[in-house]
Design a protein around this motif. Structure first.
Motif, PDB file in Angstrom:
ATOM      1  N   ARG A 219       0.824  -1.204   0.000  1.00  0.00           N
ATOM      2  CA  ARG A 219       0.000   0.000   0.000  1.00  0.00           C
ATOM      3  C   ARG A 219       0.858   1.254   0.000  1.00  0.00           C
ATOM      4  N   GLU A 220       2.072   1.132   0.514  1.00  0.00           N
ATOM      5  CA  GLU A 220       2.949   2.297   0.611  1.00  0.00           C
ATOM      6  C   GLU A 220       3.716   2.565  -0.682  1.00  0.00           C
ATOM      7  N   THR A 221       3.697   1.613  -1.634  1.00  0.00           N
ATOM      8  CA  THR A 221       4.428   1.782  -2.882  1.00  0.00           C
ATOM      9  C   THR A 221       3.768   2.872  -3.725  1.00  0.00           C
ATOM     10  N   SER A 222       4.533   3.868  -4.105  1.00  0.00           N
ATOM     11  CA  SER A 222       3.966   4.995  -4.850  1.00  0.00           C
ATOM     12  C   SER A 222       4.042   4.778  -6.352  1.00  0.00           C
ATOM     13  N   LYS A 223       3.158   5.438  -7.068  1.00  0.00           N
ATOM     14  CA  LYS A 223       3.151   5.372  -8.527  1.00  0.00           C
ATOM     15  C   LYS A 223       4.450   5.936  -9.100  1.00  0.00           C
ATOM     16  N   GLU A 224       4.978   6.971  -8.471  1.00  0.00           N
ATOM     17  CA  GLU A 224       6.205   7.599  -8.947  1.00  0.00           C
ATOM     18  C   GLU A 224       7.387   6.651  -8.814  1.00  0.00           C
ATOM     19  N   GLU A 225       7.395   5.864  -7.757  1.00  0.00           N
ATOM     20  CA  GLU A 225       8.474   4.907  -7.529  1.00  0.00           C
ATOM     21  C   GLU A 225       8.503   3.842  -8.613  1.00  0.00           C
ATOM     22  N   ILE A 226       7.335   3.403  -9.032  1.00  0.00           N
ATOM     23  CA  ILE A 226       7.241   2.304  -9.990  1.00  0.00           C
ATOM     24  C   ILE A 226       7.373   2.772 -11.434  1.00  0.00           C
ATOM     25  N   LYS A 227       7.074   3.999 -11.715  1.00  0.00           N
ATOM     26  CA  LYS A 227       7.017   4.517 -13.089  1.00  0.00           C
ATOM     27  C   LYS A 227       8.238   4.122 -13.906  1.00  0.00           C
ATOM     28  N   GLY A 228       7.992   3.518 -15.064  1.00  0.00           N
ATOM     29  CA  GLY A 228       9.053   3.112 -15.969  1.00  0.00           C
ATOM     30  C   GLY A 228       9.612   1.735 -15.698  1.00  0.00           C
ATOM     31  N   ASN A 229       9.284   1.176 -14.549  1.00  0.00           N
ATOM     32  CA  ASN A 229       9.743  -0.177 -14.215  1.00  0.00           C
ATOM     33  C   ASN A 229       8.709  -1.205 -14.683  1.00  0.00           C
ATOM     34  N   ILE A 230       8.897  -2.471 -14.305  1.00  0.00           N
ATOM     35  CA  ILE A 230       7.980  -3.515 -14.752  1.00  0.00           C
ATOM     36  C   ILE A 230       7.355  -4.213 -13.556  1.00  0.00           C
ATOM     37  N   ILE A 231       6.077  -4.545 -13.705  1.00  0.00           N
ATOM     38  CA  ILE A 231       5.327  -5.287 -12.683  1.00  0.00           C
ATOM     39  C   ILE A 231       4.950  -6.641 -13.261  1.00  0.00           C
ATOM     40  N   VAL A 232       5.233  -7.699 -12.529  1.00  0.00           N
ATOM     41  CA  VAL A 232       4.760  -9.038 -12.901  1.00  0.00           C
ATOM     42  C   VAL A 232       3.598  -9.381 -11.979  1.00  0.00           C
ATOM     43  N   ALA A 233       2.452  -9.657 -12.581  1.00  0.00           N
ATOM     44  CA  ALA A 233       1.224  -9.872 -11.808  1.00  0.00           C
ATOM     45  C   ALA A 233       0.427 -11.023 -12.401  1.00  0.00           C
ATOM     46  N   PRO A 234      -0.425 -11.671 -11.596  1.00  0.00           N
ATOM     47  CA  PRO A 234      -1.290 -12.726 -12.142  1.00  0.00           C
ATOM     48  C   PRO A 234      -2.363 -12.113 -13.034  1.00  0.00           C
ATOM     49  N   PRO A 235      -2.851 -12.846 -14.011  1.00  0.00           N
ATOM     50  CA  PRO A 235      -3.892 -12.312 -14.896  1.00  0.00           C
ATOM     51  C   PRO A 235      -5.126 -11.825 -14.162  1.00  0.00           C
ATOM     52  N   SER A 236      -5.414 -12.382 -12.987  1.00  0.00           N
ATOM     53  CA  SER A 236      -6.587 -11.959 -12.222  1.00  0.00           C
ATOM     54  C   SER A 236      -6.501 -10.508 -11.780  1.00  0.00           C
ATOM     55  N   ALA A 237      -5.303  -9.922 -11.817  1.00  0.00           N
ATOM     56  CA  ALA A 237      -5.146  -8.517 -11.425  1.00  0.00           C
ATOM     57  C   ALA A 237      -5.605  -7.560 -12.522  1.00  0.00           C
ATOM     58  N   HIS A 238      -5.760  -8.075 -13.734  1.00  0.00           N
ATOM     59  CA  HIS A 238      -6.156  -7.221 -14.853  1.00  0.00           C
ATOM     60  C   HIS A 238      -7.562  -6.659 -14.630  1.00  0.00           C
ATOM     61  N   GLY A 239      -7.690  -5.360 -14.779  1.00  0.00           N
ATOM     62  CA  GLY A 239      -8.988  -4.716 -14.603  1.00  0.00           C
ATOM     63  C   GLY A 239      -9.384  -4.480 -13.165  1.00  0.00           C
ATOM     64  N   SER A 240      -8.522  -4.811 -12.228  1.00  0.00           N
ATOM     65  CA  SER A 240      -8.849  -4.660 -10.809  1.00  0.00           C
ATOM     66  C   SER A 240      -8.556  -3.235 -10.330  1.00  0.00           C
ATOM     67  N   THR A 241      -9.093  -2.908  -9.161  1.00  0.00           N
ATOM     68  CA  THR A 241      -8.780  -1.593  -8.580  1.00  0.00           C
ATOM     69  C   THR A 241      -7.302  -1.506  -8.235  1.00  0.00           C
ATOM     70  N   TRP A 242      -6.688  -2.638  -7.921  1.00  0.00           N
ATOM     71  CA  TRP A 242      -5.266  -2.684  -7.591  1.00  0.00           C
ATOM     72  C   TRP A 242      -4.403  -2.097  -8.708  1.00  0.00           C
ATOM     73  N   ILE A 243      -4.783  -2.394  -9.960  1.00  0.00           N
ATOM     74  CA  ILE A 243      -3.940  -2.023 -11.086  1.00  0.00           C
ATOM     75  C   ILE A 243      -4.092  -0.556 -11.487  1.00  0.00           C
ATOM     76  N   ARG A 244      -5.224   0.051 -11.143  1.00  0.00           N
ATOM     77  CA  ARG A 244      -5.513   1.409 -11.631  1.00  0.00           C
ATOM     78  C   ARG A 244      -4.589   2.459 -11.048  1.00  0.00           C
ATOM     79  N   ARG A 245      -3.966   2.140  -9.936  1.00  0.00           N
ATOM     80  CA  ARG A 245      -3.095   3.105  -9.277  1.00  0.00           C
ATOM     81  C   ARG A 245      -1.800   3.362 -10.039  1.00  0.00           C
TER      82      ARG A 245
END
Length: 351
Positions: A219-245
């Motif tokens: 929850r503490e991970t910021s969008k700015e921190e991740i920007k430009g990097n890569i996220i590996v996630a399960p397909p179930s995360a697609h379209g979730s509220t988790w991904i919109r951030r």
């Protein structure tokens, strides 16, 4: 006439002489488990037998169970029947099961692929009389490009997204595909972040396999921190509220089904990479030829088409059997396109 060494019944694949099941889909007393995917390692058996590297995986998914780990090629005998586990190459710690009784040898592949992915123990051809094979991708249309070329494309896609100031989100199933992706991502481009389901499973297998550093998204991970990097996630995360951030982001899926152009569109994915943990058409035929088998039983996949080809074009004694194995959308076309592997009690791939 001798009874078949293995039969298919309403609980799974059964060796009557040993009173042992292989990848049973209903609770049984003793079950040999080929790998950790939930369609093959079900909850509820009294005793499990599997490769020792798969023990922590199924314990993580199934909770406290009675399980015995075996080495590759280690023979164990039950009521005169000799069993041994051999690498299937499907995912980490995935096995084929060799069964021998009075000189007759059967092999059950479970799920398998013939290409060495540099992570899973490479597929081992085994001589046998009867070969029980999956045929998830048993059509000539399925022909995989060499893995090195696919990962070259994936890493170039990530680098381009980074230059454009966007985060890359790559979907892969939390057990197997995700670790294969992690293994071959180019960390010189940036950092690898992970969804909880991927991170949890990766930490279970990390002691046994060489994997790059990853950072769990919290929850503490910021969008700015991740920007430009890569996220590996399960397909179930697609379209979730988790991904919109993580907007702005670009999505991609790695699957054999990306062979079909419509698959990416149906899944609302920006980019598709054809990368499967199953054998393609040529891989299936090569594996069969290497066994020197006399009889073939095809299961889960394009069974009727594939077995007919084996009979009519290649002259094999081939037939089909129904099973309850499905990849829940990751590598078959029969289930919800982007659902993760089904969960038994105490499993949560959605965290």
């Amino acid at each position: 006439m001798r009874k078949p060494l293995l039969i298919f019944n309403d609980k799974g694949i059964y060796c009557q002489q040993a009173n042992v099941y292989i990848d049973a889909w209903r609770p049984v007393d003793k079950c040999i488990v080929t790998h950790g995917h939930a369609d093959h390692s079900r909850w509820g058996h009294k005793e499990y037998i599997t490769h020792h590297n798969n023990v922590p995986i199924i314990k993580h998914r199934l909770g406290e169970i009675e399980v015995t780990g075996k080495e590759w090629n280690e023979t164990f005998t039950i009521n005169g029947v000799k069993f041994s586990l051999h690498p299937a190459g499907h995912i980490i710690a995935s096995s084929q099961v060799r069964v021998e009784y009075k000189g007759e040898v059967w092999v059950f592949t479970g799920d398998f692929k013939t290409e060495d992915d540099g992570l899973a123990e490479p597929y081992e051809p085994i001589k046998c009389h009867t070969f029980i094979t999956e045929c998830t991708f048993g059509l000539p249309a399925f022909k995989w490009e060499a893995q090195a070329e696919v990962f070259k494309d994936i890493n170039e896609w990530w680098a381009t997204n980074k230059e454009e100031g966007r985060t890359s989100i790559l979907f892969g199933y939390s057990l197997g595909k995700a670790q294969r992706l992690l293994k071959h991502l180019d960390t010189s481009i940036g950092k690898i972040y992970t969804h909880g389901a991927v991170e949890n499973m990766t930490e279970v297998v990390r002691p046994y396999y060489d994997l790059p550093p990853t950072t769990l998204i919290t929850r503490e991970t910021s969008k700015e921190e991740i920007k430009g990097n890569i996220i590996v996630a399960p397909p179930s995360a697609h379209g979730s509220t988790w991904i919109r951030r993580f907007v702005p982001f670009v999505t991609a899926s790695a699957s054999g089904w990306m062979t079909f152009r419509g698959a990416r569109r149906r899944r609302a994915i920006d980019r598709g990479f054809v990368l499967s943990d199953h054998a393609d058409w040529e891989g299936l035929l090569t594996a069969i030829d290497a066994t020197g088998c006399e009889k073939i039983i095809t299961t889960h996949g394009y069974t009727d088409i594939f077995s007919r080809y084996l009979r009519e074009e290649l002259g094999y004694d081939a037939r089909t059997e129904k099973t309850q194995y499905e990849e829940e959308g990751s590598e078959t076309g029969t289930s919800t396109p982007l659902s993760d592997h089904n969960s038994a009690p105490k499993i949560n791939d959605e965290i």
